[in-house]
Design a protein around this motif. Structure first.
Motif, PDB file in Angstrom:
ATOM      1  N   ILE A  28      -5.525   8.290   9.823  1.00  0.00           N
ATOM      2  CA  ILE A  28      -6.141   9.565  10.202  1.00  0.00           C
ATOM      3  C   ILE A  28      -7.659   9.417  10.264  1.00  0.00           C
ATOM      4  CG2 ILE A  28      -6.586  11.930   9.440  1.00  0.00           C
ATOM      5  CD1 ILE A  28      -3.649  11.948   8.395  1.00  0.00           C
ATOM      6  N   ALA A  29      -8.239   8.757   9.284  1.00  0.00           N
ATOM      7  CA  ALA A  29      -9.693   8.564   9.257  1.00  0.00           C
ATOM      8  C   ALA A  29     -10.148   7.752  10.469  1.00  0.00           C
ATOM      9  CB  ALA A  29     -10.116   7.883   7.963  1.00  0.00           C
ATOM     10  N   ALA A  30      -9.391   6.712  10.804  1.00  0.00           N
ATOM     11  CA  ALA A  30      -9.751   5.901  11.973  1.00  0.00           C
ATOM     12  C   ALA A  30      -9.654   6.730  13.247  1.00  0.00           C
ATOM     13  CB  ALA A  30      -8.839   4.672  12.062  1.00  0.00           C
ATOM     14  N   ALA A  33       0.844  -1.200   0.000  1.00  0.00           N
ATOM     15  CA  ALA A  33       0.000   0.000   0.000  1.00  0.00           C
ATOM     16  C   ALA A  33       0.872   1.240   0.000  1.00  0.00           C
ATOM     17  CB  ALA A  33      -0.893  -0.021   1.224  1.00  0.00           C
ATOM     18  N   SER A  34       0.333   2.280  -0.570  1.00  0.00           N
ATOM     19  CA  SER A  34       1.015   3.570  -0.592  1.00  0.00           C
ATOM     20  C   SER A  34       1.117   4.111   0.830  1.00  0.00           C
ATOM     21  CB  SER A  34       0.211   4.537  -1.463  1.00  0.00           C
ATOM     22  OG  SER A  34       0.469   5.863  -1.099  1.00  0.00           O
ATOM     23  N   PRO A  35       2.258   4.705   1.205  1.00  0.00           N
ATOM     24  CA  PRO A  35       2.371   5.285   2.550  1.00  0.00           C
ATOM     25  C   PRO A  35       1.305   6.358   2.802  1.00  0.00           C
ATOM     26  CG  PRO A  35       4.524   5.217   1.485  1.00  0.00           C
ATOM     27  CD  PRO A  35       3.517   4.799   0.463  1.00  0.00           C
ATOM     28  N   TRP A  36       0.951   7.104   1.748  1.00  0.00           N
ATOM     29  CA  TRP A  36      -0.074   8.135   1.916  1.00  0.00           C
ATOM     30  C   TRP A  36      -1.441   7.510   2.152  1.00  0.00           C
ATOM     31  CZ3 TRP A  36       1.788  12.384   3.374  1.00  0.00           C
ATOM     32  CH2 TRP A  36       3.009  12.857   2.879  1.00  0.00           C
ATOM     33  N   GLY A  37      -1.718   6.419   1.491  1.00  0.00           N
ATOM     34  CA  GLY A  37      -2.988   5.724   1.697  1.00  0.00           C
ATOM     35  C   GLY A  37      -3.096   5.185   3.117  1.00  0.00           C
ATOM     36  N   VAL A  38      -1.989   4.620   3.580  1.00  0.00           N
ATOM     37  CA  VAL A  38      -1.964   4.102   4.956  1.00  0.00           C
ATOM     38  C   VAL A  38      -2.175   5.253   5.934  1.00  0.00           C
ATOM     39  CG1 VAL A  38      -0.492   3.021   6.709  1.00  0.00           C
ATOM     40  CG2 VAL A  38      -0.500   2.135   4.359  1.00  0.00           C
TER      41      VAL A  38
END
Length: 62
Positions: free
Chosen positions: A13-15, A3-8
């Protein structure tokens, strides 16, 4: 494929935002109940202390 580090980061952040929102909702529900209970306890304490204070005043005048 990793996975992309930005996606992670976005998922973390969303969680975090969801947890914070849930905690805020809980606090908004609980704080007024705590305040109401504190008011009741303060009135009960004042009522319980009133006879002692009246007696102390009477003793001071005697």
């Amino acid at each position: 494929m990793s996975a992309s580090p930005w996606g992670v980061l976005r998922r973390h952040i969303a969680a975090h935002e969801r947890r914070c929102a849930a905690e805020c909702e809980w606090l908004e529900a609980v704080v007024p109940k705590i305040q109401a209970a504190a008011s009741v306890l303060a009135r009960e304490l004042a009522a319980a202390c009133a006879p002692d204070e009246a007696q102390a005043e009477d003793d001071g005048r005697a």
